[in-house]
Every structure is written in structure tokens, then in C-alpha cells.
Design an enzyme around this catalytic site. Sequence first.
Site, short mmCIF file in Angstrom:
data_model
loop_
_atom_site.label_atom_id
_atom_site.label_comp_id
_atom_site.label_asym_id
_atom_site.label_seq_id
_atom_site.Cartn_x
_atom_site.Cartn_y
_atom_site.Cartn_z
CG HIS A 56 -1.64 -9.18 1.69
ND1 HIS A 56 -0.53 -9.97 1.76
CD2 HIS A 56 -2.13 -9.33 0.43
CE1 HIS A 56 -0.34 -10.58 0.59
NE2 HIS A 56 -1.28 -10.19 -0.24
CD GLU A 69 -4.81 -15.13 -7.13
OE1 GLU A 69 -4.83 -13.90 -6.99
OE2 GLU A 69 -3.81 -15.83 -6.91
NE ARG A 104 -3.62 -6.45 -3.75
CZ ARG A 104 -2.85 -7.54 -3.71
NH1 ARG A 104 -1.90 -7.72 -4.60
NH2 ARG A 104 -3.00 -8.43 -2.76
NE ARG A 142 -6.48 -11.22 -1.73
CZ ARG A 142 -5.27 -11.08 -2.21
NH1 ARG A 142 -4.59 -9.99 -1.94
NH2 ARG A 142 -4.74 -12.01 -2.97
CG HIS A 194 -4.05 -12.49 2.26
ND1 HIS A 194 -4.60 -13.71 2.59
CD2 HIS A 194 -3.76 -12.55 0.95
CE1 HIS A 194 -4.62 -14.46 1.50
NE2 HIS A 194 -4.12 -13.78 0.49
C1 LIG Z 1 3.29 -12.73 0.93
C2 LIG Z 1 2.84 -11.88 -0.21
C3 LIG Z 1 2.20 -12.44 -1.30
C4 LIG Z 1 1.78 -11.65 -2.38
N1 LIG Z 1 1.20 -12.24 -3.47
C5 LIG Z 1 0.91 -11.48 -4.56
C6 LIG Z 1 0.43 -12.07 -5.75
O1 LIG Z 1 0.31 -13.28 -5.84
N2 LIG Z 1 0.14 -11.25 -6.80
C7 LIG Z 1 0.28 -9.90 -6.73
O2 LIG Z 1 -0.01 -9.20 -7.72
N3 LIG Z 1 0.74 -9.31 -5.61
C8 LIG Z 1 1.07 -10.07 -4.53
N4 LIG Z 1 1.56 -9.46 -3.41
C9 LIG Z 1 1.81 -8.03 -3.43
C10 LIG Z 1 3.06 -7.79 -4.29
O3 LIG Z 1 4.00 -8.80 -4.03
C11 LIG Z 1 3.68 -6.45 -3.99
O4 LIG Z 1 2.72 -5.44 -4.04
C12 LIG Z 1 4.76 -6.14 -5.03
O5 LIG Z 1 5.67 -7.20 -5.10
C13 LIG Z 1 5.46 -4.87 -4.67
O6 LIG Z 1 6.57 -4.73 -5.49
P1 LIG Z 1 7.48 -3.46 -5.34
O7 LIG Z 1 8.56 -3.59 -6.34
O8 LIG Z 1 6.65 -2.25 -5.32
O9 LIG Z 1 8.08 -3.60 -3.84
P2 LIG Z 1 8.88 -4.77 -3.15
O10 LIG Z 1 8.87 -6.00 -3.97
O11 LIG Z 1 8.41 -4.89 -1.75
O12 LIG Z 1 10.36 -4.20 -3.13
C14 LIG Z 1 10.69 -3.10 -2.32
C15 LIG Z 1 12.18 -2.93 -2.34
O13 LIG Z 1 12.54 -1.69 -1.76
C16 LIG Z 1 13.62 -1.87 -0.86
N5 LIG Z 1 13.58 -0.76 0.10
C17 LIG Z 1 12.56 -0.38 0.91
N6 LIG Z 1 12.91 0.70 1.61
C18 LIG Z 1 14.17 1.03 1.24
C19 LIG Z 1 15.08 2.04 1.62
N7 LIG Z 1 14.78 2.97 2.53
N8 LIG Z 1 16.30 2.07 1.03
C20 LIG Z 1 16.66 1.12 0.11
N9 LIG Z 1 15.84 0.13 -0.27
C21 LIG Z 1 14.60 0.09 0.28
C22 LIG Z 1 13.38 -3.24 -0.29
O14 LIG Z 1 14.54 -3.75 0.32
C23 LIG Z 1 12.95 -3.98 -1.55
O15 LIG Z 1 14.07 -4.34 -2.31
C24 LIG Z 1 1.98 -10.26 -2.32
C25 LIG Z 1 2.61 -9.68 -1.22
C26 LIG Z 1 3.05 -10.47 -0.18
C27 LIG Z 1 3.75 -9.84 0.99
#
Ligand SMILES: Cc1cc2nc3c(=O)[nH]c(=O)nc-3n(C[C@H](O)[C@H](O)[C@H](O)COP(=O)(O)OP(=O)(O)OC[C@H]3O[C@@H](n4cnc5c(N)ncnc54)[C@H](O)[C@@H]3O)c2cc1C
Length: 536
Positions: free
Chosen positions: A351, A115, A386, A290, A244
Amino acid sequence: MEIRTDFLVIGSGLAGLSFAIKASRLGSVAIITKKSTMESSTNYAQGGIAAVMDGEDSFDLHIDDTLKAGAGLCHEDVVRYVVSEGPERIAELIEWGVEFSRKSGADSPFDLGKEGGHSMRRVLHAADSTGREIERALIDKAHSLENVQIYENFLAIDLIRESKVLGKKSLSREEQDRCLGAYVFDIDNDQIYTFRARFTLLATGGTGKVYLITTNPDIATGDGIAMAWRAGALIANMEFIQFHPTCLFHPDAKAFLISEAVRGEGGILKLKSGATFMEKYHPSKSLAPRDIVARAIDIELKKSGDDCVVLDISHRDRDYLMARFPTIYSRCLRYGIDMARDPIPVVPAAHYLCGGVLVNGNGETSIDRLFAAGEVACTGLHGANRLASNSLLECVVFSHRVCERIRQRMGEEASEDLPIPPWQSGSATESDESIVIEHNWDEIRRCMWNYVGIVRSNKRLERAQKRMELITQEIHDYYWSFKITRDLLELRNISVVANLIVDCAMMRKESRGLHFNLDYPDRDDRYWQRDSVVRR
Ligand SMILES: Cc1cc2nc3c(=O)[nH]c(=O)nc-3n(C[C@H](O)[C@H](O)[C@H](O)COP(=O)(O)OP(=O)(O)OC[C@H]3O[C@@H](n4cnc5c(N)ncnc54)[C@H](O)[C@@H]3O)c2cc1C
């Protein structure tokens, strides 16, 4: 009603689930998640997770690539341990059942993707729906553990602070507050619970919904950052929002990302006229980092007046595209775009947030017993920008570190006997003007898109600040007068996050990484390795 648990995990993305699976060996775990367990940014990650998995690659190369992307703001020690602990964390994901794509048969080497910004092929993926595969495996694993209880449609409202419970009006800067859990809204039953926990982990993900156009799912309203800020935690580097460059542009497609891997596999960015333009902006052309690609598209769109540019990978074989990008291929086809024949219309979209709740190397925030991991946290890994696919890696490395730190602290005395008052609804009544919420949502997202987007200026930031002041006051008055709803809670949170982004952007009098201000177009080395830190 009070629910007691050893560990309260707010969020069921990769950060929350991977922590919960490990912490279940130390005590009881309650995961609360505001929609269904699967609904998270993790679930939508396409490209994959970066780690050194091949003899040709090395930790030093991955570290160098990360530092280069971070533009002088990465904390090098953090980069070093995240990269070098990566392969071990990947091995755990595989042990929990995640199936990454391999070159041919079951025991063949992993099919590593490349990437933008990476000097080597090092991105493990599960075709083009890596996040979905990770969520599937980790949710199955979490469900199999007796010590883990998952509460769906439970939305955390606010953290419970010891100082507030004890009736202290304020703490001196030297005193550290302590987190005792959170007040949580059970959306389906319209009830508010007190979750009392020995340790609380914020794993609430990012803030894309603060902007009008975003790749993020609806859950990304910055709740964890807003709650931490209200509780008095330190917040940092909120100005660094990654846009993004390639979100599908189609009136019926809501937030669908065209993965960077498409450019990695030869996709070329062009204007609608068919002319290429990236050669004017970076020697790596379409594979430039990016921020450079997003800014280049922004400039070209403003020049041409077009509504989108296109990403052309039609020179690749149809069978190859269908096998490598099955999700993207079929989603595009649904909108009448055959990527083996047609260029894909794309625009930049908010993003990823590099900043967030400031944590140390163990994921500890400035509030005792409150931890943060994943996109909600500012760990120092990403600096001002990032590197693609480093965020999923950060989730697993930091969740592991949080768990190890808590393991050392398990012997500490808990505040189990301190009576926590139940949530007070006061004299709040049912709202008769829900339109106010919808209107303010829209106004904040437009204001942030227009004035605090890819290209900023002092004037635009000042405008945003003035508008946000008015909107924030209106939301504050509304919040205290009417009964809470999910929309109202999220609106209050995006207004906090929008203000924090504006404040940090105004503090940084230079352009660096993802933050570009026309009034300070150059990098200023007096800001080298200086984070923008704010607190309530
Ligand atoms: C379309 C897309 C593609 C991506 N592709 C990549 C990739 O290929 N590689 C990479 O490294 N990163 C990628 N990213 C970034 C990466 O996916 C995220 O940074 C990462 O998944 C975040 O994980 P997390 O566990 O911190 O949060 P998330 O996976 O967003 O989970 C957050 C959780 O918190 C919960 N939540 C939020 N607020 C509350 C609340 N007040 N009370 C209760 N629950 C709550 C939500 O419901 C969810 O379950 C991508 C992001 C997107 C949007």
C-alpha cells in the site's frame, strides 16, 4: 527538442500539484505526468488527511501518535513541524477549493474521522473519496494559472546530471552533482524531449506495483526513486513497505481498498467461519496499527488455508453506511456484496512506501537542485511505520517547504548555457520479443510478494536477491538493445526498486515497524533511530 522552464515538476498528485500552484508565483512551471493528470495515488485516497482541527485535540497528541507508529525511527523534529504546520496547509487546500465533509450545514464544524493508531478524531475527509476531491480542486486551480503548463502522457526517463553533461566519469564523495532537468518520453508521439529546468521536483509517488497484490494504481512503479538512484542520490528505508490489511478480495476487483475508516466506524475483522481473531494480537483488536493487523491476517490465512478474511460492519445502519461510505458501498454492491448485510472479503496488499529518496527538512536530495516531496521521498516523518492519513499531510507540508527553500535560492546562477546533448537512441531497434517484458514484470512482482512480503526471513531475502540479479541483467541487456516503450521503462524502474527493497531489508538485522524478519524477530535497540541508507 528542448523545453526550458524554471521548475520541472515530475508528477501530478498532491505533492506535485500543490508545489506547482505555489511555485507559479516564482516562475514558469512545467508539470509532466505519465498518464492523465488525475491518475495518481492521491486520486484514490479514501480515508482523508490528518491534522489537529479540534479544541479537544493537540499537536502533542498527534506527535505522540505519529512517533508511536514510527517505532523509534521517526525524526522527531520533522514530526513536530509536519504536525504543527498541518492546519495552515489545510486552510490553503480549502482556499484552493477543496470541500471537506462537515457535520451538517455549510458552516458547521468538519466531520473528523478516526483511524487506527490515532488517539483522537482528526482525519478530514470528503465522504470516502477525499483524494478525488483534492485532485479535482487542485487540477482546476493549476489549469487556471498562466505560468503552469501540464504535459499529459509524458514519462520522465532519466534525470540530467551536470557531471555527465560535462563528461566527468565520476565524482568524489565530497563533490555534489547538480540536476539540470530530465529526458522525457512523449508517449503519444514516440518522441524524447529534453526538459531543462533550474529546479526539478520529483513527485512521482510510490512503488506498489513492485508487488503482486497492491492497492496502488498502475502509475506506482517507483520511477522517481529509480531515476534518483541511477543519478547517484541517497535512498533510504526501502524495507518499510506498509501492507494495507483490507483490500477487497474479489476476482473482478482490481486494487480496491476498503478504507481503514470502516474499522474506525466499528467494522470487525473475522475469519470466514465468523470467529474473531484480532483479540489474540493487540488490545485495540480490529483497530490495531496496520502492520499488526496485516501480519495477523497473514498468519491466520496461512493457518486456515483460507484465501481471505472478512470485515463485518453489517451491524451499522444501511443509511449511515451509504452516506459515510458511498464509494465503498456502491463498489461492493457491484460485486454482489451489500455491506449493510454481508461481511466484506478482504486480503492485505502492498500500500505505501515509508522510505524513498532521502531529503532534508527542505525537501533537498543529495543532488543539488533536485528536490523530492510526497511518497517518493524519505523525510523522516513516518520512521518504520506510517500513521494512517499522515501521508497526504506530508505531501502538502513538504511541497510548501520545497517552495520556500527555492524562493531563497532563486538568485543563484543557473546553468542555462551549458549545452545538453539530446537523448541518444544509439542502434536500438524495434523489439521483436515484447513477451520478455511481460514475463519479467510478472516474475519480479511474484518474487517480491513471496520472498519480501509481510513476513521475511534471511533465506527468503537471499532467494529474492539471487533471482533479482538474473532478472536485472536480462532487463539491462534488453534495455540497451531495443527502442524504449512505456512498459520497458517501467519494468527497468521496478527492477531497480525491487533490488533496493531487498538490499535495505538485508541491512536491517532486526524486526521493527513494517519490517518483520523471522530470523531476527525482536527489535534491537542498537538500530534505534538508524536509517538504512544506500546509494549507487
Ligand atoms: C487506494 C489508496 C488509498 C489511500 N488513502 C490515503 C488516505 O486516506 N490518506 C493518506 O494520507 N494517504 C492515503 N494513501 C496514500 C496517499 O494517497 C499517497 O501517499 C499520496 O497521494 C502520494 O501523493 P504523491 O503526490 O506523492 O504521489 P501520487 O499521488 O501517486 O502522484 C504521482 C504522480 O507522478 C506521476 N509519475 C510517476 N512516475 C512518473 C514518470 N516517470 N514521469 C511522469 N510522471 C510520473 C504519476 O502519473 C502521478 O501523476 C492512499 C493510497 C492509496 C493507493
